[in-house]
Enzyme design. Structure first.
Site, mmCIF file in Angstrom:
data_model
loop_
_atom_site.group_PDB
_atom_site.id
_atom_site.type_symbol
_atom_site.label_atom_id
_atom_site.label_comp_id
_atom_site.label_asym_id
_atom_site.label_seq_id
_atom_site.Cartn_x
_atom_site.Cartn_y
_atom_site.Cartn_z
ATOM 1 N N GLU A 299 0.663 -1.204 -0.039
ATOM 2 C CA GLU A 299 0.106 0.082 -0.125
ATOM 3 C C GLU A 299 1.002 1.230 -0.051
ATOM 4 O O GLU A 299 0.688 2.222 -0.598
ATOM 5 C CB GLU A 299 -0.871 -0.041 1.282
ATOM 6 C CG GLU A 299 -1.789 1.149 1.213
ATOM 7 C CD GLU A 299 -2.856 1.420 0.148
ATOM 8 O OE1 GLU A 299 -2.575 2.248 -0.638
ATOM 9 O OE2 GLU A 299 -3.600 0.603 -0.143
ATOM 10 N N ASP A 303 1.244 3.946 -3.199
ATOM 11 C CA ASP A 303 0.843 5.473 -2.854
ATOM 12 C C ASP A 303 1.992 6.369 -3.194
ATOM 13 O O ASP A 303 1.903 7.572 -3.809
ATOM 14 C CB ASP A 303 0.507 5.723 -1.462
ATOM 15 C CG ASP A 303 -0.975 4.990 -0.960
ATOM 16 O OD1 ASP A 303 -1.478 4.392 -2.102
ATOM 17 O OD2 ASP A 303 -1.457 5.063 -0.054
ATOM 18 N N SER A 520 -7.371 2.365 -3.623
ATOM 19 C CA SER A 520 -6.032 2.845 -2.978
ATOM 20 C C SER A 520 -5.289 3.079 -4.099
ATOM 21 O O SER A 520 -4.056 3.959 -3.810
ATOM 22 C CB SER A 520 -5.548 1.732 -2.092
ATOM 23 O OG SER A 520 -5.199 0.499 -2.520
ATOM 24 N N ASP A 562 -16.919 12.025 -18.356
ATOM 25 C CA ASP A 562 -17.880 11.119 -17.792
ATOM 26 C C ASP A 562 -17.791 9.573 -18.177
ATOM 27 O O ASP A 562 -17.650 9.181 -19.107
ATOM 28 C CB ASP A 562 -19.405 11.655 -18.211
ATOM 29 C CG ASP A 562 -20.449 11.265 -17.522
ATOM 30 O OD1 ASP A 562 -20.251 10.620 -16.588
ATOM 31 O OD2 ASP A 562 -21.607 11.612 -18.060
ATOM 32 N N ILE A 563 -18.003 8.866 -17.157
ATOM 33 C CA ILE A 563 -17.919 7.331 -17.210
ATOM 34 C C ILE A 563 -19.222 6.848 -17.500
ATOM 35 O O ILE A 563 -20.180 7.108 -16.602
ATOM 36 C CB ILE A 563 -17.173 6.847 -15.968
ATOM 37 C CG1 ILE A 563 -15.928 7.393 -15.749
ATOM 38 C CG2 ILE A 563 -16.988 5.198 -16.375
ATOM 39 C CD1 ILE A 563 -14.868 7.272 -17.176
ATOM 40 N N GLY A 581 -23.669 11.716 -15.917
ATOM 41 C CA GLY A 581 -23.583 12.653 -15.045
ATOM 42 C C GLY A 581 -22.782 12.155 -13.807
ATOM 43 O O GLY A 581 -22.557 11.120 -13.817
ATOM 44 N N ASP A 583 -22.663 9.947 -10.527
ATOM 45 C CA ASP A 583 -23.044 8.477 -10.132
ATOM 46 C C ASP A 583 -22.472 8.152 -8.824
ATOM 47 O O ASP A 583 -21.110 8.475 -8.733
ATOM 48 C CB ASP A 583 -23.479 7.628 -11.248
ATOM 49 C CG ASP A 583 -21.993 7.210 -11.709
ATOM 50 O OD1 ASP A 583 -21.040 6.556 -11.190
ATOM 51 O OD2 ASP A 583 -21.605 7.628 -12.785
#
Length: 604
Positions: A299, A303, A520, A562-563, A581, A583
């Site tokens: 992790e 990062d 993450s 937008d996905i 839009g 979600d």
């Protein structure tokens, strides 16, 4: 302190808590009581001399003033946009009423504490006492037990009820650790091995010319690199400066160590111009960053490698906050029994200079965090926002469900004893003062990530903030009538706010390359681009972005792709669908850095 442009006055707010301090300690009354949370069982009593650090939260009567400041200075249409507050101004606005300070002091002195044993936050809104558990039981009229989480084996010293003298109930909001059973988890996918070793010679994406967004290297469909993200998000032609004031930070918890040797291997492969550079390390509450390769954390490495790789040469900071080691019944040493989020934010709020963009890839099921405690932690995040810091949190990896990786077998029940079936939102992503980041995958087009499921939904603690009311209302009104009735809070804060790639990230871990996924990854990647946006604003002689959401949901919408495909299953349901839009799966979408740079460098 400079004059603040608000209709509120400090005097009017202080009068709301003008309660006389009693001359004697009143009878004890229960302050908070909970049912034992699901999955935890009593497994014994702690030794009487087991040391814990009690955190006593005093009311912040002027928090509404701070909140008003925050929204004004974060609104690009407001004349005060970017006029962030100083550390001292923020502390003045969250300082408790003097009567609260006096009442708590009188209580603690009467319990035998000397002044030097009582520690306080800079604003005096928290009182901290490190004491034996037997003394904590005395002053809280409670009994602590060792509680063990049956699924993980983790243990905590907690109580399910505590009391305070009746006259203190208006002067103390909460005392922890008492009823806090949250288990902070890293938001990387548990559906597959978190590290898949690859051949070091695996083909990586090549840089493509600026302005050719449709020509993203096809290898980005299977392996995500810094080059892939810059291509996909239209940032290949931007070069940051190492002379501006931009900065970025990554939080680390639970003994996750960011390895510098692995970072150099990552830079050599994906960011050769950054070779032989590193990050500033800061320890919080004794947190370590051991550099033995075998102790490198997947992790932490993920990062720092991507956040700092994207934003280079913007200076980076990595904080390691001491975690909560499993409680060992025969130990006599001090254990960190507090929730590390508040330990970290207390430390940061006490600093004069703070990195301007901070990403965190950890979270809890919201219902495992007592609401009063969640609200106080969230209020601390608002203080950082008021000081010009952009806070980003990953939205989680289990769709609308709990921490069970299989959406068909998740146990989505309330922890209040009613055992109602409910979707499980994720804290701190549900805090309205942070930016929550969901996950996507693939290129041309991007879709909601499917190897795990992007966390998203609606808070049960926090109402829908004004900045997203129109977007959330539009989404909910378009759902089939009665869909998921009773499973989520239609008046809750919706999350995530935005999204970024969240799977197949190529990192280096313990000297080897491999892939990892999870939201993450999405949060530090998005944070890297925000650091670049701040860099662009500084070049234009503007102030840092600070709290992002009011901008993102207004002028910033035009800077997102937008996905339009995917969902986030959980709790035995298909979850919410991605739609045009905003979600609760991918938020407003993924960033187009070029467009966002144009938007944020305009003179508002």
């Amino acid at each position: 302190m400079r004059v603040l442009n608000l209709k509120f006055t400090l005097l009017a707010s202080l009068l709301t808590l003008a309660v006389a301090v009693p001359q004697s300690i009143s009878p004890y009354l229960v302050k908070e009581e909970i049912l034992p949370p699901r999955g935890w069982v009593k497994s014994g009593r702690p030794p009487p001399d087991h040391a814990i650090t009690l955190r006593i939260g005093l009311p912040q009567p002027n928090f509404h003033v701070l909140e008003s400041h925050l929204y004004e200075i974060s609104d690009p249409d407001h004349e005060r946009y970017g006029d962030h507050l100083t550390k001292e101004e923020v502390e003045d606005l969250v300082r408790p009423h003097p009567d609260s300070l006096d009442a708590v002091n009188e209580w603690l002195y009467s319990a035998g504490f000397a002044a030097e044993e009582i520690n306080r936050s800079p604003a005096h809104d928290w009182v901290l006492l490190t004491i034996p558990v037997s003394k904590a039981e005395d002053i809280l009229d409670t009994t602590y037990h060792i509680w063990t989480h049956t699924a993980s084996g983790d243990s905590l010293v907690r109580s399910t009820r505590y009391s305070l003298p009746s006259h203190l109930h208006g002067h103390v909001e909460l005392v922890q650790p008492t009823t806090m059973f949250g288990r902070m988890n890293a938001h990387n996918s548990a559906i597959f091995s978190p590290f898949e070793e690859e051949d070091v010679a695996a083909p990586l994406a090549q840089t493509v010319p600026a302005g050719t967004l449709d020509a993203v290297d096809p290898s980005c469909n299977t392996t995500i690199t810094v080059s892939c993200l810059k291509q996909l998000y239209n940032a290949t032609d931007y070069e940051a400066s190492n002379t501006t004031k931009s900065s970025i930070g990554i939080t680390g918890y639970l003994e996750q160590f960011a390895n510098i040797q692995d970072l150099q291997s990552f830079y050599a492969e994906q960011r050769p111009d950054a070779l032989n550079t590193s990050f500033k390390f800061v320890s919080v509450k004794g947190g370590l960053n051991n550099q033995t390769l075998s102790e490198a954390g997947a992790e932490a490495n993920l990062d720092v490698q991507f956040a700092f790789g994207i934003s280079y040469p913007v200076p980076g900071t990595f904080w390691s906050t001491a975690g909560r080691p499993p409680f060992i019944p025969d130990t006599r040493t001090v254990n960190n029994t507090n929730e590390p989020y508040q330990d970290w934010v207390d430390s940061i709020l006490g600093q004069k200079d703070i990195p301007l963009v901070i990403s965190t890839s950890y979270g809890d099921d919201e219902q495992t965090v007592p609401e009063n405690y969640a609200r106080r932690v969230c209020a601390s995040f608002a203080q950082l926002g008021a000081r010009g810091v952009s806070l980003l949190f990953s939205s989680g990896d289990y769709g609308v469900g709990d921490g069970n990786a299989n959406p068909a077998t998740q146990q989505c029940f309330t922890n209040d004893g009613k055992n109602q079936t409910k979707f499980i939102p994720v804290f701190p992503s549900t805090c309205p003062f942070v930016t929550s980041v969901g996950g996507t995958q693939n290129i041309n087009p991007e879709v909601a990530v499917s190897r795990f499921y992007s966390g998203g939904g609606f808070s049960n603690y926090f109402d829908t903030p004004d900045y997203q009311k129109a977007a959330v209302s539009k989404y909910i009104s378009a759902l089939p009538k009665g869909l998921y009735k009773g499973l989520y809070n239609q008046q809750g804060r919706g999350f995530p706010d935005v999204a970024a790639q969240g799977d197949r990230y190529r990192i280096w871990l313990a000297g080897k390359p491999g892939k990892i996924g999870g939201t993450s990854a999405s949060s530090p990647a998005f944070a890297g681009f925000v650091a670049l946006l701040n860099d662009a604003r500084f070049k234009a002689k503007q102030k840092p972005l600070g709290f992002l959401n009011p901008l993102l949901y207004s002028k910033g919408v035009a800077g997102f792709t937008d996905i339009l495909s995917g969902s986030n299953p959980g709790c035995g349901t298909p979850g919410f669908n991605v739609t045009k839009g905003w979600d609760p799966v991918t938020g407003l979408g993924t960033p187009n850095f070029g467009k966002l740079k144009e938007i944020v460098t305009k003179q508002y």
